[in-house]
Write an enzyme that holds these catalytic residues in place. Structure first.
Site, PDB file in Angstrom:
ATOM      1  N   ASP A  49      -6.174 -10.242  10.916  1.00 46.05           N
ATOM      2  CA  ASP A  49      -6.060 -11.655  11.775  1.00 46.05           C
ATOM      3  C   ASP A  49      -7.610 -12.477  11.672  1.00 46.05           C
ATOM      4  O   ASP A  49      -8.336 -11.818  11.169  1.00 46.05           O
ATOM      5  CB  ASP A  49      -5.732 -11.483  13.073  1.00 46.05           C
ATOM      6  N   GLU A  56       1.387 -10.232  20.737  1.00 45.91           N
ATOM      7  CA  GLU A  56       1.364  -9.789  22.122  1.00 45.91           C
ATOM      8  C   GLU A  56       2.890  -9.294  22.472  1.00 45.91           C
ATOM      9  O   GLU A  56       3.521  -9.414  21.858  1.00 45.91           O
ATOM     10  CB  GLU A  56       1.000 -11.131  22.894  1.00 45.91           C
TER      11      GLU A  56
HETATM   12  C1  F6R Z   1      -8.566  -6.862  15.616  1.00 43.08           C
HETATM   13  C2  F6R Z   1      -7.332  -6.753  16.500  1.00 43.08           C
HETATM   14  C3  F6R Z   1      -6.816  -6.724  17.872  1.00 43.08           C
HETATM   15  C4  F6R Z   1      -7.862  -5.521  18.583  1.00 43.08           C
HETATM   16  C5  F6R Z   1      -7.591  -5.279  19.883  1.00 43.08           C
HETATM   17  C6  F6R Z   1      -8.341  -4.169  20.256  1.00 43.08           C
HETATM   18  O1  F6R Z   1      -8.370  -7.487  14.518  1.00 43.08           O
HETATM   19  O2  F6R Z   1      -6.274  -7.276  15.607  1.00 43.08           O
HETATM   20  O3  F6R Z   1      -5.664  -6.396  17.912  1.00 43.08           O
HETATM   21  O4  F6R Z   1      -7.674  -4.348  17.410  1.00 43.08           O
HETATM   22  O5  F6R Z   1      -7.618  -6.393  20.475  1.00 43.08           O
HETATM   23  O6  F6R Z   1      -9.882  -4.810  20.357  1.00 43.08           O
HETATM   24  P1  F6R Z   1     -11.115  -3.960  20.642  1.00 43.08           P
HETATM   25  O7  F6R Z   1     -11.195  -2.888  19.601  1.00 43.08           O
HETATM   26  O8  F6R Z   1     -12.427  -4.891  20.830  1.00 43.08           O
HETATM   27  O9  F6R Z   1     -10.756  -3.340  22.009  1.00 43.08           O
END
Ligand code: F6R
Length: 234
Positions: A62, A135
């Site tokens: 993303d 989401e």
């Molecule tokens: C990142 C992504 C998100 C994160 C998720 C967890 O490219 O697609 O889905 O993997 O929001 O974020 P962290 O690792 O910062 O807790």
């Protein structure tokens, strides 16, 4: 799902590294990559290793819409700092959040994915069970698309920005269907804030209410969790 429980994210990063190493040894050429704090320890291990990705391609999950690649919060910048500058690939693809036509960009990216089927996809999980920017409520067969970020994701990501208003409201994300097309998936989750999402992903019903529960349908998933993130698992 194969669950690997580790003490903390440092040990998790070493395990994650082993999964990458094994995939390379098995001939993997295309890696799906993630940003965020979760994969950082795996990227540290990869950076410090002698693994050779110069004949490999990466595709990121993303990117925010509206941030220039050199913006410190862009995922392009994150990936260069955490991995690509130290570990060259043949090509690194990310969705272009500055494309003049975002819908055309999502189609271009989906085309890239079909030309470069992912051998190993690295994932983190959101506190609400999101994967990529998919989401709760996102369809399991979704392809790369433009996403309006939910307030909970904006709040979670605002820690990286000076002001909450600076967090982009839109992103481009691979869909759950695009993610499930990967031959192998490596999910990492650390910290007690992820414990509910991890439980729903592993032990809950398979439902769009928890996008990560779609991984239960995939035949080759490794989940690396620390004790805190695993604390609600039976
Ligand atoms: C990142 C992504 C998100 C994160 C998720 C967890 O490219 O697609 O889905 O993997 O929001 O974020 P962290 O690792 O910062 O807790």
């Amino acid at each position: 799902m194969q669950i690997i429980k580790v003490k903390d994210s440092v040990v998790g990063g070493k395990k994650g590294f082993e999964v990458f190493k094994q995939a390379l040894a098995n001939g993997a050429k295309v890696f799906g990559l993630a940003t965020g704090s979760t994969p950082e320890t795996t990227y540290t291990e990869l950076r410090n290793s002698d693994l050779d990705f110069s004949q490999c391609v990466s595709l990121n999950l993303d990117e925010y819409v509206g941030l220039q690649p050199d913006n410190p919060q862009s995922y392009y910048r994150f990936m260069h700092e955490h991995l690509f500058d130290a570990k060259p690939f043949k090509h690194n693809y990310l969705p272009n959040g500055m494309a003049p036509d975002i819908v055309a960009e999502t189609a271009r990216y989906e085309e890239l994915l079909s030309e470069n089927p992912i051998d190993l996809q690295l994932l983190g999980i959101g506190r609400n069970g999101h994967i990529g920017f998919n989401e709760p409520g996102s369809p399991f067969d979704g392809k790369t698309h433009k996403v309006k970020l939910t307030q909970s994701t904006i709040d979670a990501n605002s820690r990286f920005f000076e002001h909450e208003e600076d967090v982009p409201r839109y992103a481009i994300s691979m869909g759950i269907g695009s993610i499930l097309s990967a031959k192998q998936i490596l999910m990492e989750a650390y910290g007690e804030k992820k414990a509910d999402a991890v439980k729903a992903m592993v032990e809950g019903p398979i439902t769009p209410d928890c996008p990560a529960s779609a991984l239960q349908k995939h035949p080759n998933v490794i989940v690396i969790v620390d004790e805190a993130a695993a604390s609600k698992l039976n």
